[in-house]
Design an enzyme around this catalytic site. Structure first.
Site, mmCIF file in Angstrom:
data_model
loop_
_atom_site.group_PDB
_atom_site.id
_atom_site.type_symbol
_atom_site.label_atom_id
_atom_site.label_comp_id
_atom_site.label_asym_id
_atom_site.label_seq_id
_atom_site.Cartn_x
_atom_site.Cartn_y
_atom_site.Cartn_z
ATOM 1 C CD GLU A 175 -3.189 0.783 2.465
ATOM 2 O OE1 GLU A 175 -3.501 2.192 2.629
ATOM 3 O OE2 GLU A 175 -2.733 0.296 3.409
ATOM 4 C CG ASP A 176 1.790 2.672 3.476
ATOM 5 O OD1 ASP A 176 0.578 3.867 2.434
ATOM 6 O OD2 ASP A 176 1.602 3.000 4.576
#
Length: 740
Positions: A76-77
């Site tokens: 996600e990051d």
């Protein structure tokens, strides 16, 4: 910040053969991917996955789950991909990390539908592998522990979300310690004043009673040992601030009125010792009536098992006791995590009955998803799931002895749907403990419920306001939608037959099937019902089935007489109707176009004497010398035109939100003939922003007056709001809308 070697040591303490290489590899990968990223506190971002992993070691989870915790934010990051993680760590870990990645940040206040969809994704991911939940809860717990670095608005939003979803979800999974800490952290940010006040009062109480908890622990332990329970353990504590505050709120008590702020746990070796300890305690101290619960013979749905009792104990202090085995205590603390640890049967305590079956909590989760994931809107799914999460339980039985767990406040209708959806749909009555009782009766613990059924029953829509379970509400809404769709499909079928007939075609369901994709409909019944509801024009269906068909809507041509025009219907019939001059008809002139779709020119349009308002399903009737009159579909006047299908015009509302107008409707009120009645009616009408055009009253009896009101409203919703408000007046006997 925890160090990697410390994390490995924590895992090896409870699993000496843990795959240390996997843990180190996951740590190095996460460290490289997160790089120079920082948290809001200024700490390196890698500190967060490390702390999440550390929380999971307290639950004694396997190294694969710990590795997922280290990697859970990478997709996600960072630039990490699922394929890359699959290649380096295997598909099992990659699937879990991706399952967590799909769960986006939720916005409780402003994006309810998005929140609901992401909750659905979370539950589905958990149902595939419960380790997703364990990592997600640990992630949320660490975020809550470090929430002080966020803005006040963000702290409040995240805390509300935690209190509404994650804390009760942890409780439903049997993870009571996790739930309590999430509630405490949320409480501190949601209501800081109340949190500080309760915390200070508890601290003052603890100082006043310094040594009391230790004294009670010692006396309880000595009593148990003296009666042959040498291995018994006793642990006491003050209740948590949020637990105290919740009890004050739910029972409307002040802090001084609370009498059971102390709680004690008695841990013994086996189940017989639980009941033996209970007898010892009850023999020594006076029992508070009505405060005994046996969750060993009847466990909660989250696998919680314990004996609960309240006594007036040492020093005449009212205290709550929980009596359980050490294994039960482990499940009470870690819930589903305890089952996950022992899922292969590696049980050193020999409590095989608790470990051999799938966790009831996990079964509940699967059942919830199965019951709620079909057909509901995101908002309904969120509402139903919250209902399932928050409710306390009652336990009832079928006539054959099957145990059914339901939320507190449940009715026989909820019971019927809990047994099977088809049983709920066909319920017409119920026997509770052998007596026929109303379906609105609230069930109590131990009730035996027998459902009375009818094969022709359709659940009334009003049941939705009676039931408390998400499954029952979803099923009732679904049955109601199907019944309404059936009604609209019948109307739509008649409209389509007439439209196709006017075009010289024959309507059939088979002909409609190939055109469904052009209409954006899933099946034939949906398309036909959409026509009946007015969501789709019958002419659009005609053009979708016959793309080469020429549109033959109403056309207008000048007649020989000044101020009159000939109107040709689709069937070829010609009517003479009043109109304006030719230039105005052809160019539009200053005539305001009626807010109706389906009429291609500025034909004279009228509304029925009793009116039609936006939200009504409407039809147009061609009338000689008058133009087109718009009627609500409920109007009994339409029966006069059943044998003249060529006069029916398929029309719909076409309103611009920026240019709203009020529309007329007529309502009939039967009111008490007493001073002030008219004033109350007029005030109620004004309160909902409705205009009165005409008011006629007729005295129909000595005590009653009939009022006919022609009102002007924005739409059907406002009209229904007015009807509801009028019905609530104590001076009103009946109120209804007139269509005649």
């Amino acid at each position: 910040m925890m160090r990697q070697y410390e994390l490995v040591e924590r895992v090896q303490k409870y699993k000496p053969d843990a795959n240390e290489a996997l843990l180190n590899k996951a740590y190095v990968y996460a460290m490289q991917k997160h790089g120079q990223q920082k948290r809001a506190s200024g700490d390196p971002y890698i500190s967060h996955p490390l702390e999440v992993a550390a929380i999971l070691t307290d639950m004694r989870l396997d190294e694969s789950t710990i590795a997922v915790a280290l990697l859970h934010d990478t997709i996600e990051d960072t630039t990490a991909t699922r394929a890359e993680i699959d290649e380096m760590f295997g598909e099992d870990i990659g699937r879990l990390v991706e399952g967590l990645t799909k769960i986006k940040k939720l916005d409780l206040v402003t994006k309810k539908a998005k929140q609901a969809e992401n909750l659905r994704k979370l539950l589905l991911a958990i149902s595939d592998d419960v380790r997703v939940l364990l990592v997600k809860l640990a992630d949320r717990l660490h975020n809550m522990r470090t929430l002080d670095h966020m803005s006040p608005e963000k702290r409040a939003r995240i805390s509300e979300e935690t209190m509404e979803i994650y804390a009760p979800l942890a409780g439903r999974m049997g993870m009571q310690d996790m739930r309590e800490e999430l509630e405490e952290l949320s409480f501190r940010h949601i209501n800081p004043e109340a949190h500080d006040t309760v915390t200070k009062r508890l601290e003052e109480l603890s100082r006043r009673n310094e040594g009391l908890v230790k004294k009670i622990e010692t006396e309880l332990r000595d009593l148990l040992v003296a009666n042959g329970l040498a291995n018994a353990m006793v642990k006491g504590r003050l209740k948590k601030p949020y637990s105290v505050f919740r009890k004050m709120q739910s029972k409307s008590l002040s802090f001084e009125q609370l009498s059971d702020i102390y709680g004690f746990r008695l841990l013994v070796d086996d189940i017989p010792s639980c009941y033996r300890a209970l007898g010892i305690v009850h023999t020594r101290w006076r029992v508070v009536p009505g405060r005994f619960k046996d969750y060993i013979s009847t466990p909660k749905q989250n696998d919680y098992r314990s004996l609960h009792t309240t006594i007036v104990g040492p020093s005449s202090q009212r205290i709550e006791l929980q009596i359980r085995t050490k294994r039960m205590h482990e499940i009470a603390e870690f819930g589903i995590a305890a089952h996950t640890l022992y899922k292969d049967g590696a049980n050193s305590n020999g409590d095989s009955e608790l470990l051999s079956r799938e966790s009831n909590a996990y079964s509940w989760l699967r059942h919830t998803i199965e019951a709620l994931a079909e057909g509901d809107s995101p908002e309904e799914f969120l509402e139903h799931t919250k209902l399932e999460l928050f409710q306390d339980q009652v336990f009832c039985f079928t006539p054959k002895g099957k145990l059914i767990a339901l939320p507190r406040g449940a009715t026989p209708i909820d019971f019927a749907y809990a047994v099977h959806t088809n049983i709920g749909d066909t319920t017409v009555g119920a026997k509770i403990n052998g007596r026929i009782m109303p379906l609105v009766t609230r069930l109590n613990n131990g009730d035996e419920v027998e459902i009375i059924r009818s094969g022709v029953q359709v659940p009334p829509a009003a049941w939705e306001e009676i039931v408390v379970t998400g499954k029952a509400r979803a099923a009732i809404r679904r049955a109601t939608r199907l019944a309404i769709r059936k009604q609209y499909a019948g109307l739509g079928h008649r409209i389509l037959e007439r439209t196709f007939e006017r075009a010289g075609k024959v309507f059939s369901r088979d002909a409609l099937k190939p055109a469904l994709h052009r209409l954006g409909q899933k099946d034939v019944e949906d398309a036909i019902a959409a026509v009946g509801r007015g969501e789709m024009s019958s002419l659009d269906v005609l053009r979708a089935v016959y793309p080469d068909h020429q549109d033959e809507r109403v056309t207008v041509k000048p007649a020989g007489d000044e101020g009159w025009f000939n109107v040709r219907s689709a069937s070829g019939m010609i009517f003479k109707i009043p109109g304006k001059n030719k230039a105005e008809v052809s160019d539009g002139g200053d005539i305001d176009a009626p807010p109706i779709r389906g009429i291609s020119s500025n034909v004279e349009v009228h509304f029925a004497p009793t009116g039609a308002v936006p939200g009504d399903r409407i039809v147009g009737i061609m009338e000689k010398g008058k133009g087109i009159t718009i009627y609500p579909i409920q109007s009994p006047v339409l029966q006069r035109f059943d044998d003249e299908p060529e006069r029916w015009i398929d029309v719909r509302w076409d309103l611009d939100e920026a240019n709203k107008s009020r529309f007329a409707a007529r309502i009939l009120i039967n009111a008490l003939n007493e001073p002030g009645t008219l004033a109350k009616v007029a005030q109620t009408v004004a309160d909902v922003d409705v205009n009165i055009r005409v008011l006629n009253t007729v005295r129909v009896a000595a005590d009653f007056t009939e009022m006919a009101l022609d009102v002007e409203v924005w739409d059907l919703r406002q009209l229904n709001q007015l009807l509801v408000q009028l019905k609530e007046l104590d001076c009103i006997a009946t109120v209804k809308r007139l269509y005649e």
